[in-house]
Design a protein around this motif. Structure first.
Motif, PDB file in Angstrom:
ATOM      1  N   VAL A 190       6.953  -8.787  22.415  1.00 20.38           N
ATOM      2  CA  VAL A 190       7.265 -10.147  22.277  1.00 20.38           C
ATOM      3  C   VAL A 190       8.555 -10.055  21.784  1.00 20.38           C
ATOM      4  O   VAL A 190       9.836 -10.814  22.105  1.00 20.38           O
ATOM      5  CB  VAL A 190       6.343 -10.949  21.418  1.00 20.38           C
ATOM      6  N   LEU A 191       9.055  -8.927  20.858  1.00 18.08           N
ATOM      7  CA  LEU A 191      10.406  -8.823  20.261  1.00 18.08           C
ATOM      8  C   LEU A 191      11.698  -8.421  21.172  1.00 18.08           C
ATOM      9  O   LEU A 191      12.532  -8.936  21.236  1.00 18.08           O
ATOM     10  CB  LEU A 191      10.301  -7.886  19.032  1.00 18.08           C
ATOM     11  N   ILE A 226      -0.222 -23.402  20.732  1.00 19.39           N
ATOM     12  CA  ILE A 226      -0.835 -24.803  20.625  1.00 19.39           C
ATOM     13  C   ILE A 226      -2.337 -24.662  21.073  1.00 19.39           C
ATOM     14  O   ILE A 226      -3.167 -25.328  20.487  1.00 19.39           O
ATOM     15  CB  ILE A 226       0.152 -25.605  21.823  1.00 19.39           C
ATOM     16  N   LEU A 227      -2.645 -23.950  22.275  1.00 17.46           N
ATOM     17  CA  LEU A 227      -3.992 -23.669  22.527  1.00 17.46           C
ATOM     18  C   LEU A 227      -4.843 -23.052  21.448  1.00 17.46           C
ATOM     19  O   LEU A 227      -6.056 -23.665  21.203  1.00 17.46           O
ATOM     20  CB  LEU A 227      -4.098 -22.962  23.785  1.00 17.46           C
ATOM     21  N   VAL A 281       5.664 -19.823  27.105  1.00 15.97           N
ATOM     22  CA  VAL A 281       4.179 -19.261  27.383  1.00 15.97           C
ATOM     23  C   VAL A 281       3.625 -18.946  26.129  1.00 15.97           C
ATOM     24  O   VAL A 281       2.552 -19.207  25.581  1.00 15.97           O
ATOM     25  CB  VAL A 281       4.268 -17.794  28.176  1.00 15.97           C
ATOM     26  N   VAL A 282       4.400 -18.381  25.142  1.00 17.33           N
ATOM     27  CA  VAL A 282       4.151 -18.012  23.712  1.00 17.33           C
ATOM     28  C   VAL A 282       3.706 -19.395  23.014  1.00 17.33           C
ATOM     29  O   VAL A 282       2.717 -19.471  22.400  1.00 17.33           O
ATOM     30  CB  VAL A 282       5.325 -17.386  22.932  1.00 17.33           C
ATOM     31  N   VAL A 283       4.598 -20.470  23.065  1.00 22.30           N
ATOM     32  CA  VAL A 283       4.207 -21.767  22.452  1.00 22.30           C
ATOM     33  C   VAL A 283       2.969 -22.352  22.964  1.00 22.30           C
ATOM     34  O   VAL A 283       2.087 -23.042  22.248  1.00 22.30           O
ATOM     35  CB  VAL A 283       5.427 -22.901  22.865  1.00 22.30           C
ATOM     36  N   PRO A 321      17.982 -17.731  30.464  1.00 25.54           N
ATOM     37  CA  PRO A 321      17.583 -17.955  29.146  1.00 25.54           C
ATOM     38  C   PRO A 321      16.230 -17.442  28.978  1.00 25.54           C
ATOM     39  O   PRO A 321      15.596 -17.354  29.919  1.00 25.54           O
ATOM     40  CB  PRO A 321      17.623 -19.688  28.901  1.00 25.54           C
ATOM     41  N   ARG A 322      15.708 -17.508  27.980  1.00 27.14           N
ATOM     42  CA  ARG A 322      14.294 -16.975  27.810  1.00 27.14           C
ATOM     43  C   ARG A 322      13.235 -18.139  27.513  1.00 27.14           C
ATOM     44  O   ARG A 322      12.280 -18.124  26.743  1.00 27.14           O
ATOM     45  CB  ARG A 322      14.126 -16.192  26.419  1.00 27.14           C
ATOM     46  N   THR A 323      13.471 -19.198  28.251  1.00 22.94           N
ATOM     47  CA  THR A 323      12.686 -20.373  28.218  1.00 22.94           C
ATOM     48  C   THR A 323      11.286 -20.145  28.658  1.00 22.94           C
ATOM     49  O   THR A 323      10.406 -20.616  28.090  1.00 22.94           O
ATOM     50  CB  THR A 323      13.411 -21.599  29.109  1.00 22.94           C
TER      51      THR A 323
END
Length: 196
Positions: free
Chosen positions: A87-88, A30-31, A24-26, A17-19
């Motif tokens: 990212v895509l 958030i930061l 990292v992106v999330v 999975p790409r978890t």
């Protein structure tokens, strides 16, 4: 179990999975949101900003296209497009685990590449009479790499070894299929290996 359910289970067991990438992106988003909220709160409280006031940041962002020369705009656009493309690709491309699907009668089983490598090394050792510690096998997504290091003075038929490996790999019926590479590496032949 139906064929579609079995295919789904096999896919889940062979693809990662790409978890991690999503996490990292999330976290970065958030930061960025927390930083913006802190700057806005400091601005509303009349305190000095950590880096820049929200108004100055907005003005700098709005004036950025006219402040950059056309070459700079192209470079910034290319960097943003490259980051977006990376990212895509991470989001769409399937991740791979070090496992293969192996046909077992009418069923399919998922087998770890280390298990395939160990079984192949053991079979080659028994079939050729070469000690197990002199056979090294690595299994990747599309390739099986076998290195045989016979002791000095022991004659080895590289073509026979190659045939043993190919026949055994064929019986595994791995999906995706793999290419085999067999090398005979002798201590006295450094740099002169038989390979395919």
């Amino acid at each position: 179990m139906t064929d579609s359910v079995l295919r789904t289970v096999v896919r889940r067991e062979t693809h990662s999975p790409r978890t991690g990438a999503m996490l990292v992106v999330v976290v970065l988003l958030i930061l960025a949101a927390v930083y913006a909220a802190v700057e806005i709160a400091l601005s509303l409280a009349g305190r000095p900003p950590l880096l820049v006031t929200p108004g100055a940041a907005f003005d700098a962002l709005a004036g950025l296209p006219s402040a950059l020369v056309p070459a700079g705009q192209i470079v910034v656009g290319a960097v943003i497009a490259l980051v977006g493309l990376i990212v895509l690709v991470i989001a769409v491309a399937p991740g791979r685990l070090s496992r293969h699907e192996m046909a077992w009668g009418e069923r399919a089983v998922v087998v770890d590449n280390g298990v395939v490598a160990s079984a192949l090394a053991q079979h080659l050792s028994l079939a050729s009479g070469i000690a197990r510690e002199n056979v090294v096998v690595g299994v990747a997504h599309r390739a099986v790499d076998v290195t045989v290091r016979p002791p000095l003075g022991i004659p080895v038929d590289a073509d026979r070894l190659r045939q043993i490996v190919e026949d055994e790999v064929a019986t595994y019926r791995l999906s995706p299929s793999v290419r085999t590479h067999v090398r005979v590496a002798r201590p006295d032949d450094t740099g002169k290996e038989n390979s395919r």
